[in-house]
Design an enzyme around this catalytic site. Sequence first.
Site, PDB file in Angstrom:
ATOM      1  N   SER A  35      -7.759 -33.883  -5.267  1.00  0.00           N
ATOM      2  CA  SER A  35      -9.119 -33.764  -5.788  1.00  0.00           C
ATOM      3  C   SER A  35      -9.853 -35.099  -5.752  1.00  0.00           C
ATOM      4  O   SER A  35      -9.381 -36.104  -6.267  1.00  0.00           O
ATOM      5  CB  SER A  35      -9.092 -33.252  -7.234  1.00  0.00           C
ATOM      6  OG  SER A  35      -8.558 -31.952  -7.292  1.00  0.00           O
ATOM      7  N   HIS A  66     -12.538 -29.989  -2.999  1.00  0.00           N
ATOM      8  CA  HIS A  66     -11.685 -29.817  -1.830  1.00  0.00           C
ATOM      9  C   HIS A  66     -12.542 -29.231  -0.706  1.00  0.00           C
ATOM     10  O   HIS A  66     -13.007 -28.097  -0.799  1.00  0.00           O
ATOM     11  CB  HIS A  66     -10.522 -28.880  -2.144  1.00  0.00           C
ATOM     12  CG  HIS A  66      -9.515 -29.462  -3.085  1.00  0.00           C
ATOM     13  ND1 HIS A  66      -8.182 -29.607  -2.761  1.00  0.00           N
ATOM     14  CD2 HIS A  66      -9.641 -29.960  -4.345  1.00  0.00           C
ATOM     15  CE1 HIS A  66      -7.537 -30.159  -3.787  1.00  0.00           C
ATOM     16  NE2 HIS A  66      -8.417 -30.368  -4.755  1.00  0.00           N
ATOM     17  N   HIS A  88      -2.920 -24.473  -4.258  1.00  0.00           N
ATOM     18  CA  HIS A  88      -2.209 -24.580  -5.523  1.00  0.00           C
ATOM     19  C   HIS A  88      -1.663 -23.220  -5.955  1.00  0.00           C
ATOM     20  O   HIS A  88      -2.255 -22.172  -5.652  1.00  0.00           O
ATOM     21  CB  HIS A  88      -3.140 -25.091  -6.636  1.00  0.00           C
ATOM     22  CG  HIS A  88      -3.843 -26.370  -6.315  1.00  0.00           C
ATOM     23  ND1 HIS A  88      -4.972 -26.396  -5.529  1.00  0.00           N
ATOM     24  CD2 HIS A  88      -3.588 -27.650  -6.683  1.00  0.00           C
ATOM     25  CE1 HIS A  88      -5.388 -27.658  -5.427  1.00  0.00           C
ATOM     26  NE2 HIS A  88      -4.567 -28.427  -6.103  1.00  0.00           N
ATOM     27  N   TYR A  90      -1.832 -22.191  -8.944  1.00  0.00           N
ATOM     28  CA  TYR A  90      -2.756 -21.605  -9.917  1.00  0.00           C
ATOM     29  C   TYR A  90      -3.917 -20.851  -9.266  1.00  0.00           C
ATOM     30  O   TYR A  90      -4.631 -20.106  -9.939  1.00  0.00           O
ATOM     31  CB  TYR A  90      -3.279 -22.659 -10.894  1.00  0.00           C
ATOM     32  CG  TYR A  90      -4.125 -23.767 -10.315  1.00  0.00           C
ATOM     33  CD1 TYR A  90      -5.416 -23.534  -9.862  1.00  0.00           C
ATOM     34  CD2 TYR A  90      -3.641 -25.067 -10.270  1.00  0.00           C
ATOM     35  CE1 TYR A  90      -6.193 -24.560  -9.344  1.00  0.00           C
ATOM     36  CE2 TYR A  90      -4.408 -26.100  -9.765  1.00  0.00           C
ATOM     37  CZ  TYR A  90      -5.685 -25.839  -9.300  1.00  0.00           C
ATOM     38  OH  TYR A  90      -6.463 -26.865  -8.794  1.00  0.00           O
ATOM     39  N   GLU A  91      -4.105 -21.047  -7.955  1.00  0.00           N
ATOM     40  CA  GLU A  91      -5.126 -20.270  -7.243  1.00  0.00           C
ATOM     41  C   GLU A  91      -4.635 -18.853  -6.944  1.00  0.00           C
ATOM     42  O   GLU A  91      -5.408 -18.021  -6.442  1.00  0.00           O
ATOM     43  CB  GLU A  91      -5.501 -20.961  -5.938  1.00  0.00           C
ATOM     44  CG  GLU A  91      -6.207 -22.296  -6.115  1.00  0.00           C
ATOM     45  CD  GLU A  91      -6.466 -22.993  -4.797  1.00  0.00           C
ATOM     46  OE1 GLU A  91      -7.508 -22.725  -4.177  1.00  0.00           O
ATOM     47  OE2 GLU A  91      -5.610 -23.801  -4.379  1.00  0.00           O
ATOM     48  N   ALA A 118      -4.764 -36.394  -7.868  1.00  0.00           N
ATOM     49  CA  ALA A 118      -5.365 -36.872  -9.111  1.00  0.00           C
ATOM     50  C   ALA A 118      -4.435 -36.457 -10.246  1.00  0.00           C
ATOM     51  O   ALA A 118      -3.965 -35.313 -10.276  1.00  0.00           O
ATOM     52  CB  ALA A 118      -6.749 -36.266  -9.296  1.00  0.00           C
ATOM     53  N   MET A 221      -0.972 -30.979 -11.072  1.00  0.00           N
ATOM     54  CA  MET A 221      -0.766 -29.570 -10.741  1.00  0.00           C
ATOM     55  C   MET A 221      -0.504 -29.344  -9.254  1.00  0.00           C
ATOM     56  O   MET A 221      -0.811 -28.274  -8.720  1.00  0.00           O
ATOM     57  CB  MET A 221      -1.990 -28.765 -11.171  1.00  0.00           C
ATOM     58  CG  MET A 221      -2.362 -28.937 -12.629  1.00  0.00           C
ATOM     59  SD  MET A 221      -3.948 -28.153 -13.015  1.00  0.00           S
ATOM     60  CE  MET A 221      -4.243 -28.815 -14.675  1.00  0.00           C
ATOM     61  N   SER A 222       0.062 -30.356  -8.569  1.00  0.00           N
ATOM     62  CA  SER A 222       0.254 -30.227  -7.125  1.00  0.00           C
ATOM     63  C   SER A 222       1.398 -31.114  -6.658  1.00  0.00           C
ATOM     64  O   SER A 222       2.194 -31.603  -7.455  1.00  0.00           O
ATOM     65  CB  SER A 222      -1.034 -30.617  -6.394  1.00  0.00           C
ATOM     66  OG  SER A 222      -1.294 -32.007  -6.561  1.00  0.00           O
ATOM     67  N   ASN A 245      -7.378 -39.750 -15.910  1.00  0.00           N
ATOM     68  CA  ASN A 245      -7.596 -39.578 -17.351  1.00  0.00           C
ATOM     69  C   ASN A 245      -6.307 -39.894 -18.093  1.00  0.00           C
ATOM     70  O   ASN A 245      -5.215 -39.855 -17.517  1.00  0.00           O
ATOM     71  CB  ASN A 245      -8.031 -38.144 -17.672  1.00  0.00           C
ATOM     72  CG  ASN A 245      -6.974 -37.116 -17.275  1.00  0.00           C
ATOM     73  OD1 ASN A 245      -6.817 -36.786 -16.092  1.00  0.00           O
ATOM     74  ND2 ASN A 245      -6.244 -36.607 -18.263  1.00  0.00           N
ATOM     75  N   HIS A 259     -12.668 -31.319 -15.009  1.00  0.00           N
ATOM     76  CA  HIS A 259     -12.495 -31.539 -13.574  1.00  0.00           C
ATOM     77  C   HIS A 259     -13.565 -32.474 -13.011  1.00  0.00           C
ATOM     78  O   HIS A 259     -13.296 -33.251 -12.088  1.00  0.00           O
ATOM     79  CB  HIS A 259     -12.526 -30.193 -12.840  1.00  0.00           C
ATOM     80  CG  HIS A 259     -12.114 -30.279 -11.399  1.00  0.00           C
ATOM     81  ND1 HIS A 259     -10.854 -30.666 -10.999  1.00  0.00           N
ATOM     82  CD2 HIS A 259     -12.811 -30.056 -10.255  1.00  0.00           C
ATOM     83  CE1 HIS A 259     -10.779 -30.657  -9.677  1.00  0.00           C
ATOM     84  NE2 HIS A 259     -11.944 -30.291  -9.209  1.00  0.00           N
TER      85      HIS A 259
END
Length: 305
Positions: A35, A66, A88, A90-91, A118, A221-222, A245, A259
């Site tokens: 990201s 993306h 991902h 989560y998609e 990220a 998450m990746s 963050n 995000h």
Amino acid sequence: MHSTDMICYETYLETAEWLLMKTKHRPKVAIICGSGLGMLAETFTDQESFKYTDIPNFPKSTVSGHAGQLVFGELAGKTCVCMQGRFHMYEGYPLTKVTFPVRVFRLLGAEILIVTNAAGSIADDYNPGDFMIIKDHINMPGMAGLNPLQGPNDERFGSRFPCMSDAYDRALGKLALNISTQMDCNNLMHEGVYCYVGGPSFETIAEACLLQKFGVDAVGMSTVPEVIVARHCGLRVFGVSLITNKVTKKYDSIEVVDHESVLNIGKMRAGIFQSLIMELVGRLKLTSDEEASDLRSMITPYQVV
């Protein structure tokens, strides 16, 4: 994993052959941009780009930040292919789809995979805008039985039980640290452990505290599924996280993460990030074109023209 999630060798081959017919480039380095980091591909010379939606069997990227395209070109004298945006779990994609491009890159002749992401910092001394060279990872979904190598193993890609103690190439990590010192940005650079979580919700405070006890330095998450598949099929891996963050670990904190702020940090560090990866790629030692052609012929039944 359901049998319908499995992808046969011929499907990977179909995609690789389509790309080889469409582009003159024969990449030895594959780069996956997370990201806010896809701008790296814009520095490529002699570019050829393909939208994911136009590539046979490729998933579609649905995440903001993306671009959703595959870019071929030259970077620091090396032929590369870059994913502007990844896939991902989560998609809604099975991990075989999340990692689909990695095996395609191997069939194209890639030798090294550079993965970027990220991530939120669990380590107290990491700050937004810092970088973390990934020295190891914790695969939380994997511990719950979700692994991209589940199902029948295809020996044409790799062995049934691949080693993961050397998942991240130590020589490449050391090289990146040396480069950061030469760039005078070593104050922004760390080495640490990355934890992969499913998402898309960010971590709760209790989860963040648990991860810290596990020895995690950054969370995202990746990346980990792609690294597992890359090592399974013999690619050397270099991974780096951009810390976007600080993960909240106290209940009286008023900080929240979103995000959009992740993307903004990516823009802020774009210059340093590009310089680091460009310099790293420029110093990579790769096989000759003749050796790479022999490698492709061993892995795939098609002839490279």
